[in-house]
Scaffold this motif. Structure first.
Motif, short mmCIF file in Angstrom:
data_model
loop_
_atom_site.label_atom_id
_atom_site.label_comp_id
_atom_site.label_asym_id
_atom_site.label_seq_id
_atom_site.Cartn_x
_atom_site.Cartn_y
_atom_site.Cartn_z
N ASN A 96 0.84 -1.21 0.00
CA ASN A 96 0.00 0.00 0.00
C ASN A 96 0.87 1.26 0.00
O ASN A 96 0.48 2.29 -0.56
N ALA A 97 2.07 1.17 0.58
CA ALA A 97 3.02 2.29 0.50
C ALA A 97 3.74 2.31 -0.84
O ALA A 97 4.14 3.37 -1.32
N ASP A 98 3.92 1.14 -1.45
CA ASP A 98 4.51 1.10 -2.79
C ASP A 98 3.65 1.86 -3.79
O ASP A 98 4.16 2.58 -4.66
N ARG A 99 2.33 1.70 -3.69
CA ARG A 99 1.40 2.28 -4.66
C ARG A 99 1.05 3.74 -4.37
O ARG A 99 0.41 4.40 -5.18
N ALA A 100 1.43 4.23 -3.21
CA ALA A 100 0.96 5.54 -2.75
C ALA A 100 1.57 6.69 -3.57
O ALA A 100 2.52 6.51 -4.33
N ASP A 101 0.99 7.86 -3.38
CA ASP A 101 1.50 9.09 -3.98
C ASP A 101 1.67 10.12 -2.87
O ASP A 101 0.67 10.69 -2.40
N PRO A 102 2.89 10.37 -2.39
CA PRO A 102 4.13 9.73 -2.83
C PRO A 102 4.30 8.36 -2.19
O PRO A 102 3.79 8.10 -1.10
N GLY A 103 5.05 7.51 -2.90
CA GLY A 103 5.27 6.17 -2.40
C GLY A 103 6.74 5.82 -2.35
O GLY A 103 7.62 6.68 -2.45
N VAL A 104 7.00 4.53 -2.19
CA VAL A 104 8.36 4.03 -2.02
C VAL A 104 9.25 4.41 -3.21
O VAL A 104 10.40 4.84 -3.03
N SER A 105 8.73 4.29 -4.42
CA SER A 105 9.55 4.59 -5.59
C SER A 105 9.77 6.08 -5.78
O SER A 105 10.77 6.49 -6.37
N ASP A 106 8.86 6.92 -5.28
CA ASP A 106 9.10 8.37 -5.28
C ASP A 106 10.29 8.70 -4.40
O ASP A 106 11.13 9.54 -4.75
N ALA A 107 10.35 8.04 -3.23
CA ALA A 107 11.47 8.28 -2.32
C ALA A 107 12.78 7.83 -2.95
O ALA A 107 13.82 8.49 -2.82
N LEU A 108 12.74 6.69 -3.66
CA LEU A 108 13.93 6.20 -4.35
C LEU A 108 14.37 7.19 -5.43
O LEU A 108 15.56 7.53 -5.54
N ALA A 109 13.42 7.67 -6.22
CA ALA A 109 13.75 8.65 -7.25
C ALA A 109 14.32 9.93 -6.63
O ALA A 109 15.27 10.52 -7.16
N GLY A 110 13.75 10.35 -5.51
CA GLY A 110 14.24 11.54 -4.85
C GLY A 110 15.68 11.38 -4.36
O GLY A 110 16.48 12.32 -4.45
N ALA A 111 15.99 10.19 -3.84
CA ALA A 111 17.35 9.94 -3.37
C ALA A 111 18.35 10.03 -4.51
O ALA A 111 19.52 10.39 -4.30
N LEU A 112 17.91 9.71 -5.72
CA LEU A 112 18.79 9.74 -6.89
C LEU A 112 18.70 11.06 -7.65
O LEU A 112 19.33 11.20 -8.70
N ASP A 113 17.90 11.99 -7.12
CA ASP A 113 17.73 13.30 -7.75
C ASP A 113 17.18 13.17 -9.17
O ASP A 113 17.67 13.81 -10.10
N LEU A 114 16.15 12.35 -9.31
CA LEU A 114 15.49 12.15 -10.60
C LEU A 114 14.15 12.87 -10.60
O LEU A 114 13.48 12.95 -9.56
N TRP A 167 14.97 1.91 1.80
CA TRP A 167 15.26 2.72 2.98
C TRP A 167 14.90 4.20 2.80
O TRP A 167 14.40 4.82 3.76
N PRO A 168 15.08 4.82 1.61
CA PRO A 168 14.70 6.23 1.49
C PRO A 168 13.24 6.50 1.86
O PRO A 168 12.89 7.61 2.27
N TRP A 169 12.38 5.50 1.70
CA TRP A 169 10.97 5.69 2.06
C TRP A 169 10.81 5.99 3.53
O TRP A 169 9.90 6.74 3.92
N THR A 170 11.67 5.44 4.39
CA THR A 170 11.51 5.67 5.82
C THR A 170 11.67 7.15 6.16
O THR A 170 10.95 7.68 7.01
N GLU A 171 12.60 7.83 5.47
CA GLU A 171 12.76 9.27 5.70
C GLU A 171 11.55 10.05 5.15
O GLU A 171 11.08 11.00 5.78
N GLN A 172 11.07 9.63 3.97
CA GLN A 172 9.90 10.29 3.40
C GLN A 172 8.69 10.11 4.30
O GLN A 172 7.93 11.05 4.56
N ALA A 173 8.49 8.88 4.79
CA ALA A 173 7.33 8.58 5.63
C ALA A 173 7.41 9.33 6.95
O ALA A 173 6.39 9.83 7.46
N ALA A 174 8.60 9.44 7.53
CA ALA A 174 8.76 10.18 8.78
C ALA A 174 8.40 11.65 8.56
O ALA A 174 7.74 12.27 9.41
#
Length: 290
Positions: free
Chosen positions: A102-120, A235-242
């Motif tokens: 459910n966090a994978d599919r969210a907006d923002p979700g897990v992949s948004d956090a991953l993209a953010g960590a990579l500055d995409l 792991w980047p999702w944990t910072e986004q979620a916090a």
């Protein structure tokens, strides 16, 4: 201080449990709904090291991405490692809540956090959620690089910006291939290759790539593959979620203190680089593995 039931209601609004995959096990694992919550710890894995960290921190609530009991159980006896986690949490009045697919599919979700960590720059979901009229939710993300770079340089970017693990970053494809667009998927993503090919991106960054799907993807075309450790991509999702819970806490005046675990729970602990077979192997002149 808010009660656990109030915090869980806010979390369910961020990551509605009904949006999880049918096979998934999300939601509250343990905890008194009326207990007060003042300190929250976010982590990827609900393992003993993280439970002990929550105890040391004085947390009232542990929020993890991965479920504790994904396939169900008939016991929470402390003689089992998962049971010991439950006993540790309950003895110390710590609730456990899980937000997975459910966090994978969210907006923002897990992949948004991953993209953010990579500055995409995210341009949309890789696999859109048909129930989202705005077309923002879904699995994975399609992204653009601000400045094109080679596949090798993009892999070095991932190695520098994601948490360090024993695996590091594996790459398949021409290292000099120019990368302008990238698909990313936090966690295991080799089931999404059809969507990746349909997106027409130059590279795909995910985790847990297996031999046959990766080999077949390479045969389909020049797609560059960047394989990172599962834990590192989530792991980047944990910072986004916090940060999301901080915003909710500020809005409601809850005064929650949120923390992100930096305990590395990736199961792989060491990496030994392979060496080329000896060129003078008279029993195996081809140099192929025996």
């Amino acid at each position: 201080m808010p009660a656990l039931i109030d915090v869980i209601a806010a979390l369910d609004a961020l990551w509605p449990p009904e949006r999880a995959e049918q096979w998934d096990a999300v939601g509250t694992v343990c905890g008194d709904p009326q207990a007060e919550v003042s300190r929250v710890l976010f982590a990827v894995d609900p393992v003993q090291e993280v439970a002990d960290e929550a105890v040391r921190l004085g947390a009232d609530l542990l929020i993890t991405h991965h479920p504790l009991y994904l396939r169900g159980t008939t016991t929470v006896a402390a003689g089992t490692f998962k049971g010991r986690v439950v006993h540790t949490l309950i003895k110390n009045d710590i609730a456990l809540h899980v937000a997975h697919t459910n966090a994978d599919r969210a907006d923002p979700g897990v992949s948004d956090a991953l993209a953010g960590a990579l500055d995409l720059r995210v341009t949309g979901p890789l696999v859109p959620d048909p129930a989202d009229p705005d077309g923002r939710r879904g699995l994975g993300r399609i992204c653009e690089l601000e400045t094109p770079q080679t596949l090798a340089a993009f892999a070095r970017r991932a190695a520098a910006r994601l948490p360090a693990t024993a695996q590091g970053i594996r790459v398949a494809g021409d290292p000099e291939r120019t990368v302008r667009t990238v698909a990313v998927c936090g966690g295991s993503g080799d089931g999404l290759f059809d969507a990746v090919r349909a997106a027409g991106v130059d590279a795909y960054l995910t985790a847990d790539l297996r031999h046959h799907p990766a080999s077949e993807a390479s045969q389909h075309g020049p797609l560059g593959l960047v394989d990172a450790a599962h834990w590192a991509t989530e792991w980047p999702w944990t910072e986004q979620a916090a940060a999301q819970l901080d915003e909710i806490s500020d809005r409601h005046g809850w005064g929650l203190r949120t923390h992100v675990s930096r305990t590395v729970t990736d199961p792989w602990t060491a990496h030994a680089a392979s060496s080329s077979p000896a060129s003078d192997d008279s029993d195996n002149p081809s140099g192929a593995p025996n």
